[in-house]
Design an enzyme around this catalytic site. Structure first.
Site, mmCIF file in Angstrom:
data_model
loop_
_atom_site.group_PDB
_atom_site.id
_atom_site.type_symbol
_atom_site.label_atom_id
_atom_site.label_comp_id
_atom_site.label_asym_id
_atom_site.label_seq_id
_atom_site.Cartn_x
_atom_site.Cartn_y
_atom_site.Cartn_z
ATOM 1 N N GLU A 27 4.406 -1.152 9.094
ATOM 2 C CA GLU A 27 4.998 -2.497 9.139
ATOM 3 C C GLU A 27 6.320 -2.611 8.379
ATOM 4 O OE1 GLU A 27 2.056 -5.488 8.177
ATOM 5 O OE2 GLU A 27 0.475 -4.393 9.220
ATOM 6 N N HIS A 81 -4.220 -5.662 -5.511
ATOM 7 C CA HIS A 81 -3.409 -6.647 -6.220
ATOM 8 C C HIS A 81 -3.204 -6.278 -7.685
ATOM 9 C CE1 HIS A 81 -4.848 -8.843 -2.669
ATOM 10 N NE2 HIS A 81 -3.711 -9.497 -2.756
#
Length: 773
Positions: free
Chosen positions: A498, A708
């Site tokens: 991506e 994260h």
């Protein structure tokens, strides 16, 4: 009549906070420089609201990471794994704070981050407090007091914003069995009283307690706790003026509980639930004022002054203007900072810009509404009102909003369009025979690190500094590197990385009709992570293919399977600023049909696995259970509509993260995705219990490490999580993957983590008891 806001964006109009935090985390700036930047943002926000004419300006709406984490630090709700260990190694309170949010992996310590989930039905993530039985609390951080004193030094007596004690407890999790976290209220309340005592000593006059749980379905025990808490506060501080703020829903079911509380003012979200005003006015006592949340804190459309003034008039006539406050519906945390920064007419046409208001403009709208409440309007006031009426009417009737072909296609959708050809049990056999994947197949969620180099190419391309062909050449080079690396590490199902995408929603919105974009419309998602939501202003359609060329290129580079990567219709809806002139369900159906076209193109290009990400399905769930059925019907229907166009042998994946699934697991199963990947590592596979208890029939990839956090997990850590997963889910249904996409991580940590992950999968296969798939 007074005005106030419930909070203001803290990222800075040019994302100054994001840059400062990230520079501090990598050692590029000092802690003092970080704190200085925070002060500059707070100061600018206070002065901006003062100059706009806001009467009660909030403080403690600023945070370096998350307001719930701030409250946990304030009351010393710090898990043992952080509290003394990190401070003993010479770290500061700031480092302790970031360790709780992001984990800690240095000085010989390896400590996981606290769990993170969505703040009610928003795309904002908060750090989940952890509670144990008989937990004690104490005043640990003086942030709330310090920020009040900062504003006071500027000549501004602010209204400190404090997460109410009930909402704070209900936002957390019990980390051991045998107790209910609300039972900790007697231990917690004295710390709040100590905090209020210090604020009163400093000259605080108004305090805002955020209690959005009062607008939800709550038990009698919780209702009693509300009464106890606010009666105690009123008794202890009779002169302190308190605003109890509810938002994101109406309080109709809890109106008696709310209006019987001894608070000075009750705040209502009249954007989300406008009809609650009349109910509350029938119950409100003479001692209580009412705060009207009229300016939308969660969307970007200009306020309809005529409609708002009607609500103000209704309240004035019922209780008198001196008991009426005018406000935003909720904190402006969920809005971009300043529409005036948007000067690119091509990206955001002036016609549509005239329909919008960002945080700064919303502050001005609050002040303007007060200005327009006088009985006899002067010429200036009349002109302001007329210009607003004209903008509202122009938007309603504008031909750029409506596309009759799109409306007709959506109207023609049937139930059959949302059904696969065969049930999952039959599809699974065909897919296993066709895909020939091993047990515990490994994959990632989609994105790979977007390095500074990749981001610089995009910036150069947008500025016209490099050609389209040159940009494509650079992206193809990066994609090829990602494919080769995935092959080397041994991943089973690859992704193209991506690199061409800026954001998982913005990228698609840029290619769909009915969307416009901003340059500085950033909103905080969590920590330093900011997103720039597209604006859906009209009917949605897909003028051209969006992803097939990049996926087909990646597949041409390898004999391994490459997933097509799409964002689902509900997530595109939830993570955009959505038009409010038609039902959200209708807009979602239009998006689903556009994604359906893309799914068809990917299958035609030979892509055998297609992932349609829907992390926002749970987030969009109404806050009151009575409304769940209608929402789940159209939301899951939209996903199925987007996915059900493929043949039985094409495997459909979906991804969800940072959500509780226990209460909607049957509905998740109705999505009928062949494979679902979910966040599980921060909760130590707790979320997986719902899938096991329900005997979830399809395949599932529980995330085995937290993306994260910058810490790199070890193989043994992932093995432990996979063993937990295997205990509740049959191993022939299990996939192995990270919690989420890897866009925000660095390559070094990504490579180390994925090598450990594939090694863990190999070990699981070596000890497998099921036959090889």
């Amino acid at each position: 009549m007074q005005t106030h806001t419930l909070g203001y964006p803290r990222i800075g109009s040019k994302r100054e906070l994001k840059k400062a935090c990230e520079n501090y985390w990598v050692g590029k700036i000092t802690q003092q420089a970080l704190k200085n930047q925070g002060y500059e943002i707070r100061k600018e926000n206070w002065l901006l609201q003062q100059q706009a004419g806001i009467d009660l300006i909030p403080s403690n709406d600023f945070s370096f990471y998350d307001q719930v984490l701030d409250m946990a630090l304030t009351v010393n709700a710090i898990p043992d794994r952080y509290h003394e260990t990190i401070l003993k190694t010479g770290n500061t309170e700031t480092d302790l704070y970031f360790a709780m949010a992001r984990g800690y992996q240095k000085s010989g310590l390896d400590i996981t981050a606290m769990e993170m989930t969505k703040w009610f039905d928003t795309n904002y993530h908060f750090i989940v407090p952890e509670f144990v039985k008989d937990q004690s609390f104490s005043l640990f951080s003086t942030k709330i007091i310090d920020e009040f004193k900062e504003a006071k030094a500027l000549g501004i007596i602010t209204k400190p914003v404090i997460i109410g004690p009930i909402t704070f407890l209900l936002s957390g999790k019990e980390k051991e069995d045998g107790f209910n976290r609300i039972s900790l209220i007697d231990n917690l309340l004295p710390v709040y009283l100590e905090l209020l005592e210090q604020l009163e000593e400093q000259g605080a006059e108004w305090i805002q307690f955020d209690e959005p749980y009062l607008a939800l379905d709550i038990s009698d025990e919780v209702k009693a706790a509300y009464g106890k808490v606010y009666t105690t506060i009123k008794t202890k501080f009779p002169k302190l003026k308190t605003i109890l703020a509810t938002y994101f829903e109406g309080i109709e079911e809890n109106v008696e509980t709310a209006t019987n509380l001894p608070v000075c003012a009750l705040h209502l979200d009249l954007v989300k639930a406008p009809n609650q005003l009349q109910t509350v006015l029938r119950h409100i006592p003479e001692s209580m004022s009412i705060s009207l949340g009229l300016v939308d804190g969660r969307n970007i459309w200009k306020n309809d002054f005529k409609a708002s003034l009607e609500q103000i008039e209704l309240a004035k006539n019922a209780i008198g203007k001196d008991r009426v406050l005018i406000a935003t519906s909720c904190s402006l945390l969920h809005s971009p900072c300043d529409l005036a920064l948007e000067t690119d007419d091509e990206a955001l046409p002036s016609q549509i810009k005239n329909w919008l208001a960002f945080a700064k403009q919303k502050v001005e709208e609050v002040a303007t509404l007060k200005y327009l409440t006088e009985e006899n309007l002067n010429e200036d006031q009349k002109a302001i009102l007329e210009a607003n009426l004209q903008a509202i009417e122009e938007r309603r009737t504008s031909p750029v909003i409506h596309n009759q072909a799109v409306k007709a296609r959506a109207k023609a959708v049937t139930e059959k369009d949302a059904e696969r050809d065969s049930p999952f049990a039959e599809r699974q056999i065909l897919q296993h025979n066709n895909l020939k994947l091993p047990l515990y197949p490994t994959t990632t969620i989609g994105s790979f690190p977007q390095t500074k180099e990749v981001r610089s190419w995009r910036a150069q391309f947008k500025k016209g500094q490099i050609s389209s062909s040159k940009y494509d050449e650079l992206l193809k080079r990066e994609t090829k590197k990602a494919i080769r690396w995935q092959e080397e590490v041994g991943l089973d199902v690859l992704v193209h990385g991506e690199f061409e995408r800026n954001d998982m929603v913005e990228y698609f919105g840029e290619q769909l009709a009915g969307f416009v974009f901003t340059k500085f419309g950033w909103v905080q998602s969590y920590g330093s992570r900011c997103v720039k939501p597209p604006i859906i202003f009209g009917d949605v359609s897909r003028p051209h293919a969006m992803t097939a060329a990049w996926t087909e290129f990646a597949q041409s580079l390898t004999n391994k399977l490459v997933k097509g990567m799409l964002t689902g219709p509900v997530t595109i809806l939830q993570w955009s600023f959505v038009r409010n002139d038609q039902p959200r369900s209708e807009t979602c159906k239009q998006i689903a049909l556009a994604i359906r076209n893309e799914v068809q193109d990917l299958e035609k290009a030979g892509i055998k696995i297609i992932q349609i990400d829907e992390p926002a399905i749970r987030e969009g769930l109404p806050l009151k259970k009575a409304a769940w059925g209608n929402y789940l019907n159209w939301a899951i229907g939209a996903f199925r509509l987007s996915a059900s166009v493929v043949s039985n042998t094409t495997q459909i994946h979906t991804h969800m993260c940072y959500s509780e699934f226990n209460d909607i697991i049957e509905d998740i199963a109705q999505m009928d995705a062949d494979v679902i990947t979910i966040e599980c590592s921060r909760s130590q596979m707790e979320l997986l219990g719902a899938f096991g208890d329900f005997k979830y029939p399809n395949e599932i990839g529980p995330g085995v490490y937290d993306i994260h956090s910058p810490r790199v997990p070890k193989k043994d850590e992932m093995l432990e999580l996979l063993e937990k997963a295997k205990a509740v889910i049959p191993e022939k249904q299990l996939w192995v993957n990270p919690d989420c996409g890897l866009k925000t991580r660095g390559w070094e940590e990504t490579q180390a983590a994925l090598k450990a992950m594939t090694a863990a999968a190999e070990t699981m296969r070596a000890t497998a008891t099921s036959p090889v798939a």
